[in-house]
Design an enzyme around this catalytic site. Structure first.
Site, mmCIF file in Angstrom:
data_model
loop_
_atom_site.group_PDB
_atom_site.id
_atom_site.type_symbol
_atom_site.label_atom_id
_atom_site.label_comp_id
_atom_site.label_asym_id
_atom_site.label_seq_id
_atom_site.Cartn_x
_atom_site.Cartn_y
_atom_site.Cartn_z
ATOM 1 N N GLU A 265 -48.885 19.807 38.290
ATOM 2 C CA GLU A 265 -48.538 19.616 39.597
ATOM 3 C C GLU A 265 -49.305 20.410 40.470
ATOM 4 O O GLU A 265 -50.031 19.986 41.412
ATOM 5 C CB GLU A 265 -47.221 19.921 39.972
ATOM 6 C CG GLU A 265 -46.745 19.303 41.225
ATOM 7 C CD GLU A 265 -46.618 20.440 42.390
ATOM 8 O OE1 GLU A 265 -46.266 20.332 43.575
ATOM 9 O OE2 GLU A 265 -47.151 21.819 41.894
ATOM 10 N N ASP B 263 -45.992 23.460 35.061
ATOM 11 C CA ASP B 263 -46.969 24.619 35.396
ATOM 12 C C ASP B 263 -46.477 25.737 36.613
ATOM 13 O O ASP B 263 -45.724 24.997 37.617
ATOM 14 C CB ASP B 263 -48.231 24.085 35.696
ATOM 15 C CG ASP B 263 -48.112 23.007 36.911
ATOM 16 O OD1 ASP B 263 -47.355 22.407 37.383
ATOM 17 O OD2 ASP B 263 -49.430 23.016 37.703
#
Length: 485
Positions: free
Chosen positions: A145, A78
């Site tokens: 994350e 991400d």
């Protein structure tokens, strides 16, 4: 073809351009994950996912290197979605638009996602490039994350076969990271009461914007403006003298990004409107003077507005403003052990106001657990003074430095040999997933490297082109130098 294809190393930049073209903000990584799985399948690579969505791809060793220790290259899927106020962009649908500006690659009006897209691209480029020599290889791409390290929390023991983990999420070429801060989210919720705005009051929208923003770990020591705190300071200084009624307050969008913009809807008696305008203009001058070096573009705007809801009562107004104004922000303490590194900090990241409550979301970071505990206790005490509810959640551990790490020594030696200079061995105040990986894989030897990225978590994010080439050279030479089991 992307203009990035003219850059070297070409496979890495081509893959990064493809990553930019597929939307992948936190919680919306699925399209990118599916693309990578399909890509791996086309290349005949073994790929699988675990129960939380992490991707693991395996590639056999180069001929003659089968006896080397197994290495896992790790990145997260991400990116942080931040954009300039005047940029039209839907991070769940629109591609990132990278462009070359001299020595740097930037994005048009948004975060670039070099954090951690360059690291991800480098790991995939190693898989794609058969000329890169390596032992048994794994690539681990983790989920979400940036919004809570969900993938790292969900990683199960026994899945990875590697002896060594190379995290690719560092952001300074020439620095090797062997430790990082842990963190915890802190949420304060304050109940609010409202009453009608009195007759004869004028309503305005007070906007503070143009701040740089940035990474709430790596940039917290730079003294950047926090829109939530700066707006609260103005209200605390003038609410009572202006008989100001507070209708709404919102600032920041992510707990791990320093807030660049804040907005307050206020009402004042008509005969105080001119004074409010003068005070807002004067406050801009004060801030421009105080923050002249780090915040050259900040503005304070006051525009006529209409109120679609009642104002806070004086008691609720005072409780909210006092709470936000008194909430600490920024560096709490510098480390005595890791010189030049922040030990403990917090970021007042997101403030929202609903009809009957307001919420303040902070991210606390510390190299030591007691540092986190200290700030949690401080915020709990503050909340109790105004009768607010408080909750600390999502705690994740720091990554304890290991001065005797063999892979850290190997990276240092390889770097020295390649570039004829000694790299800095560092502990980073930002959160890396390595601390969480140590729980299911306590014996794994870990290190973190990466190219130079500035302004991560803000629309000013950029990656230094030459440093990507240096990082790639270091990574590929390191894989070649991994010792036998």
């Amino acid at each position: 073809m992307s203009e990035l294809s003219q850059l070297s190393p070409q496979p890495l930049w081509d893959i990064f351009a493809k990553i930019c073209s597929i939307p992948h903000p936190s919680y919306h990584e699925e399209q990118l994950a599916e693309h990578i799985l399909s890509w791996a399948s086309e290349k005949g690579l073994e790929a699988e996912r675990d129960s939380v969505g992490n991707i693991l791809i395996r590639k056999p060793a180069s001929a003659g290197m089968e006896n080397r220790k197994t290495v896992v290259l790790q990145a997260h899927l991400d990116m942080v979605p931040q954009k300039n106020n005047d940029t039209e962009h839907d991070f769940t649908k629109d591609p990132i638009q990278p462009w070359i500006d001299g020595e740097w690659v930037k994005a048009r009006g948004t975060t670039l996602g070099a954090d951690n897209g360059i690291g991800m691209a480098s790991a995939l480029a190693v898989l794609a490039d058969d000329s890169v020599a390596h032992g048994p290889l794994e690539v681990l791409l983790t989920m979400t994350e940036e919004a809570g390290m969900d993938g790292a929390f969900g990683l199960q023991p026994g899945w990875l076969k590697a002896d060594i983990l190379i995290n690719t999420d560092s952001e300074e070429e020439g620095e090797i990271y062997m430790g990082c801060a842990g963190g915890i989210d802190f949420i304060t919720t304050l109940k609010l009461e409202r009453e009608a705005i009195p007759a004869g009051f004028e309503t305005f929208k007070l906007t503070l914007k143009g701040l740089k923003g940035g990474h709430s770990g790596g940039d917290i020591h730079l003294g950047l403006g926090n829109a939530n705190k700066l707006l609260a300071r103005f209200l605390a200084g003038h609410a009572k003298e202006l008989d100001l009624r507070l209708v709404d307050f919102n600032g920041g969008t992510l707990r791990n990004a320093i807030p660049r913009e804040g907005f307050a809807t206020v009402a004042v008696p008509a005969d105080k409107a001119a004074e409010l305008k003068n005070l807002a203009s004067h406050y801009q001058e004060i801030l421009k003077n105080e923050l002249s070096v780090v915040e050259k573009n900040l503005v304070v705007l006051l525009d006529s507005a209409t109120a679609d809801k009642a104002a806070l009562t004086a008691k609720s107004r005072d409780a909210f403003i006092s709470l936000l104004n008194a909430t600490p922000n920024g560096v709490i303490r510098n480390s005595d052990v890791a010189k030049g590194v922040v030990e403990t900090s917090l970021n007042v990241g997101v403030v929202t106001m609903e009809q009957d409550s307001a919420q303040i979301i902070c991210l606390i970071r510390s190299l030591i657990d007691s540092g986190k505990d200290y700030v949690v206790g401080m915020l709990e005490s503050l909340g109790s003074l105004v009768g607010a509810q408080t909750e600390a959640k999502g705690s994740y551990p720091g990554w304890q430095p290991d001065a005797s790490s063999p892979v850290m020594a190997l990276v240092r030696e390889t770097y020295q040999k390649l570039f004829n200079k000694t790299p800095n061995i560092q502990v980073i105040h930002a959160g890396l997933e390595c601390g969480l990986f140590k729980k299911p894989y306590p014996e794994m030897d870990m290190v973190s490297i990466g190219p130079t990225i500035t302004g991560p978590h803000s629309p000013d994010e950029q990656v230094h082109i030459e440093s990507v080439g240096q990082y790639w050279t270091l990574l590929t030479e390191l894989l070649k130098a991994i010792p036998a089991k």
